[in-house]
Design an enzyme around this catalytic site. Structure first.
Site, PDB file in Angstrom:
ATOM      1  CE  LYS A  13      -2.837  -8.560   0.911  1.00 41.01           C
ATOM      2  NZ  LYS A  13      -2.151  -7.636   1.842  1.00 41.01           N
ATOM      3  NE  ARG A  88       2.673 -11.703  -0.009  1.00 34.72           N
ATOM      4  CZ  ARG A  88       1.576 -11.821   0.756  1.00 34.72           C
ATOM      5  NH1 ARG A  88       0.630 -12.642   0.419  1.00 34.72           N
ATOM      6  NH2 ARG A  88       1.471 -11.105   1.841  1.00 34.72           N
ATOM      7  NE  ARG A 123      -2.557  -8.497  10.446  1.00 38.69           N
ATOM      8  CZ  ARG A 123      -2.215  -8.683   9.166  1.00 38.69           C
ATOM      9  NH1 ARG A 123      -3.119  -8.559   8.202  1.00 38.69           N
ATOM     10  NH2 ARG A 123      -0.967  -8.974   8.873  1.00 38.69           N
ATOM     11  NE  ARG A 156      -0.260 -12.582  10.111  1.00 38.17           N
ATOM     12  CZ  ARG A 156      -0.434 -12.183   8.866  1.00 38.17           C
ATOM     13  NH1 ARG A 156      -1.654 -11.956   8.419  1.00 38.17           N
ATOM     14  NH2 ARG A 156       0.595 -12.002   8.067  1.00 38.17           N
ATOM     15  NE  ARG A 167       4.241  -9.349   6.943  1.00 42.58           N
ATOM     16  CZ  ARG A 167       3.353  -9.035   7.888  1.00 42.58           C
ATOM     17  NH1 ARG A 167       3.752  -8.747   9.114  1.00 42.58           N
ATOM     18  NH2 ARG A 167       2.084  -9.005   7.593  1.00 42.58           N
TER      19      ARG A 167
HETATM   20  P1  ADP Z   1      -0.509  -9.937   4.958  1.00 46.61           P
HETATM   21  O1  ADP Z   1      -1.891 -10.134   5.513  1.00 46.61           O
HETATM   22  O2  ADP Z   1       0.369  -9.247   5.925  1.00 46.61           O
HETATM   23  O3  ADP Z   1      -0.541  -9.362   3.579  1.00 46.61           O
HETATM   24  P2  ADP Z   1      -0.376 -12.762   4.400  1.00 46.61           P
HETATM   25  O4  ADP Z   1      -1.181 -13.355   5.500  1.00 46.61           O
HETATM   26  O5  ADP Z   1      -1.014 -12.622   3.067  1.00 46.61           O
HETATM   27  O6  ADP Z   1       0.190 -11.352   4.877  1.00 46.61           O
HETATM   28  O7  ADP Z   1       0.980 -13.565   4.227  1.00 46.61           O
HETATM   29  C1  ADP Z   1       1.829 -13.827   5.322  1.00 46.61           C
HETATM   30  C2  ADP Z   1       3.120 -14.462   4.828  1.00 46.61           C
HETATM   31  O8  ADP Z   1       2.835 -15.686   4.152  1.00 46.61           O
HETATM   32  C3  ADP Z   1       3.907 -13.628   3.828  1.00 46.61           C
HETATM   33  O9  ADP Z   1       4.737 -12.675   4.457  1.00 46.61           O
HETATM   34  C4  ADP Z   1       4.713 -14.720   3.102  1.00 46.61           C
HETATM   35  O10 ADP Z   1       5.810 -15.142   3.892  1.00 46.61           O
HETATM   36  C5  ADP Z   1       3.722 -15.866   3.037  1.00 46.61           C
HETATM   37  N1  ADP Z   1       2.936 -15.842   1.787  1.00 46.61           N
HETATM   38  C6  ADP Z   1       1.606 -15.641   1.674  1.00 46.61           C
HETATM   39  N2  ADP Z   1       1.223 -15.662   0.382  1.00 46.61           N
HETATM   40  C7  ADP Z   1       2.352 -15.900  -0.351  1.00 46.61           C
HETATM   41  C8  ADP Z   1       2.626 -16.014  -1.747  1.00 46.61           C
HETATM   42  N3  ADP Z   1       1.671 -15.876  -2.666  1.00 46.61           N
HETATM   43  N4  ADP Z   1       3.914 -16.230  -2.126  1.00 46.61           N
HETATM   44  C9  ADP Z   1       4.886 -16.357  -1.216  1.00 46.61           C
HETATM   45  N5  ADP Z   1       4.704 -16.244   0.107  1.00 46.61           N
HETATM   46  C10 ADP Z   1       3.442 -16.016   0.552  1.00 46.61           C
HETATM   47  P1  ADP Z   2      -4.159  -7.423   4.916  1.00 44.53           P
HETATM   48  O1  ADP Z   2      -5.018  -8.650   4.732  1.00 44.53           O
HETATM   49  O2  ADP Z   2      -4.051  -6.611   3.661  1.00 44.53           O
HETATM   50  O3  ADP Z   2      -2.832  -7.735   5.500  1.00 44.53           O
HETATM   51  P2  ADP Z   2      -6.048  -6.753   7.056  1.00 44.53           P
HETATM   52  O4  ADP Z   2      -7.384  -6.806   6.397  1.00 44.53           O
HETATM   53  O5  ADP Z   2      -5.674  -7.875   7.940  1.00 44.53           O
HETATM   54  O6  ADP Z   2      -4.905  -6.473   5.949  1.00 44.53           O
HETATM   55  O7  ADP Z   2      -5.972  -5.359   7.863  1.00 44.53           O
HETATM   56  C1  ADP Z   2      -4.835  -5.055   8.670  1.00 44.53           C
HETATM   57  C2  ADP Z   2      -5.287  -4.465   9.991  1.00 44.53           C
HETATM   58  O8  ADP Z   2      -5.817  -3.159   9.813  1.00 44.53           O
HETATM   59  C3  ADP Z   2      -6.400  -5.260  10.683  1.00 44.53           C
HETATM   60  O9  ADP Z   2      -6.180  -5.152  12.078  1.00 44.53           O
HETATM   61  C4  ADP Z   2      -7.675  -4.545  10.262  1.00 44.53           C
HETATM   62  O10 ADP Z   2      -8.711  -4.688  11.229  1.00 44.53           O
HETATM   63  C5  ADP Z   2      -7.195  -3.094  10.168  1.00 44.53           C
HETATM   64  N1  ADP Z   2      -7.828  -2.328   9.073  1.00 44.53           N
HETATM   65  C6  ADP Z   2      -8.159  -2.768   7.841  1.00 44.53           C
HETATM   66  N2  ADP Z   2      -8.648  -1.771   7.071  1.00 44.53           N
HETATM   67  C7  ADP Z   2      -8.601  -0.663   7.829  1.00 44.53           C
HETATM   68  C8  ADP Z   2      -8.950   0.739   7.600  1.00 44.53           C
HETATM   69  N3  ADP Z   2      -9.412   1.171   6.419  1.00 44.53           N
HETATM   70  N4  ADP Z   2      -8.759   1.576   8.622  1.00 44.53           N
HETATM   71  C9  ADP Z   2      -8.260   1.157   9.801  1.00 44.53           C
HETATM   72  N5  ADP Z   2      -7.907  -0.097  10.072  1.00 44.53           N
HETATM   73  C10 ADP Z   2      -8.073  -1.017   9.119  1.00 44.53           C
END
Ligand code: ADP
Ligand code: ADP
Ligand code: ZN
Length: 212
Positions: A13, A88, A123, A156, A167
């Site tokens: 994302k 979410r 990551r 992170r 998660r």
């Molecule tokens: P990821 O990149 O792994 O999808 P995020 O960076 O979006 O994770 O979110 C990290 C953490 O922040 C989540 O595991 C949750 O604890 C919190 N968080 C983020 N967005 C929301 C939301 N919309 N509602 C509740 N908690 C959230």
């Molecule tokens: P999210 O925001 O959904 O949690 P991220 O964009 O942070 O996901 O991506 C998670 C990890 O995977 C990052 O280290 C990113 O560089 C890597 N990544 C994202 N898309 C791909 C893909 N299609 N193939 C391989 N690695 C990816």
């Protein structure tokens, strides 16, 4: 375009959001990045959110809904926005709808659980601007340094195997139902995540009807 990105943690994302943000010239709003900034700055929201995030749980709906409503009311959102990580839960989706904010499309990036665990373990994130990197698939030009702002890349706290498992469970139980919600609204489109960032971008653009 007012766009929502949905998908499990690590689906891409943040990565695709960044690419779409440049393509569409609109800002990405990442609730995760906002919460991590709040923790770093030791604000009231940050103090409240910290433990939930470290355990891989969701921050309470009322807290995050307030944060997002405030952010979306800022002038830079008038020309469009990309929401990464919100809503979410179905309650968050309902609150967004009730607030009268128009949503044009909801893009689901679909990636199986086993791929997620590997990706998140490798990551890295910029400690300054929150840009995402990967130690194999998306290396910075200079090791440990953000290409965009020169900030230090960090891992992170919640990207460890135990928290990743929590998660994913939370995603399937609490977040995936919003796909049905938006399907019902006629807004959901899907992109199947690929093994490279570029190939995923092609699927994302196709799903959104954008030219590559
Ligand atoms: P990821 O990149 O792994 O999808 P995020 O960076 O979006 O994770 O979110 C990290 C953490 O922040 C989540 O595991 C949750 O604890 C919190 N968080 C983020 N967005 C929301 C939301 N919309 N509602 C509740 N908690 C959230
Ligand atoms: P999210 O925001 O959904 O949690 P991220 O964009 O942070 O996901 O991506 C998670 C990890 O995977 C990052 O280290 C990113 O560089 C890597 N990544 C994202 N898309 C791909 C893909 N299609 N193939 C391989 N690695 C990816
Ligand atoms: Zn940076």
């Amino acid at each position: 375009m007012n766009l929502i990105l949905v998908g499990p943690p690590g689906a891409g994302k943040g990565t695709q959001g960044e690419i779409l943000s440049e393509k569409l010239n609109i800002d990405t709003i990442s609730t995760g990045a906002m919460l991590r900034a709040a923790i770093k700055n030791d604000t009231e929201v940050g103090k409240l959110a910290k433990q939930y995030i470290n355990e891989g749980k969701l921050v309470p709906d009322d807290v995050i809904i307030k944060v997002v409503k405030e952010r979306l009311s800022e002038p830079d959102c008038e020309g469009g926005f990309i929401l990464d990580g919100f809503p979410r839960t179905t309650a968050q989706a309902q609150a967004l709808k009730e607030s009268g904010i128009r949503i044009d499309k909801v893009l689901s990036i679909e990636v199986p659980d086993d791929v997620i665990v590997e990706r998140l373990s490798s990551r890295r994130e910029c400690s300054k601007c929150a840009a995402p990197y990967h130690i194999v698939f998306h290396k910075p030009l200079k090791e440990g340094v953000c290409d965009k702002c020169g900030g230090a890349l960090i891992q992170r706290a919640d990207d460890n195997p135990e928290t990743i498992k929590n998660r994913l469970k939370v995603y399937h139980e609490q977040t995936e139902p919003i796909k049905d919600f938006y399907e019902g609204e006629g807004l959901l489109v899907r992109a199947v995540g690929q093994s490279s960032i570029e190939d995923t971008t092609k699927e994302v653009f196709k799903a959104l009807g954008l030219e590559v």
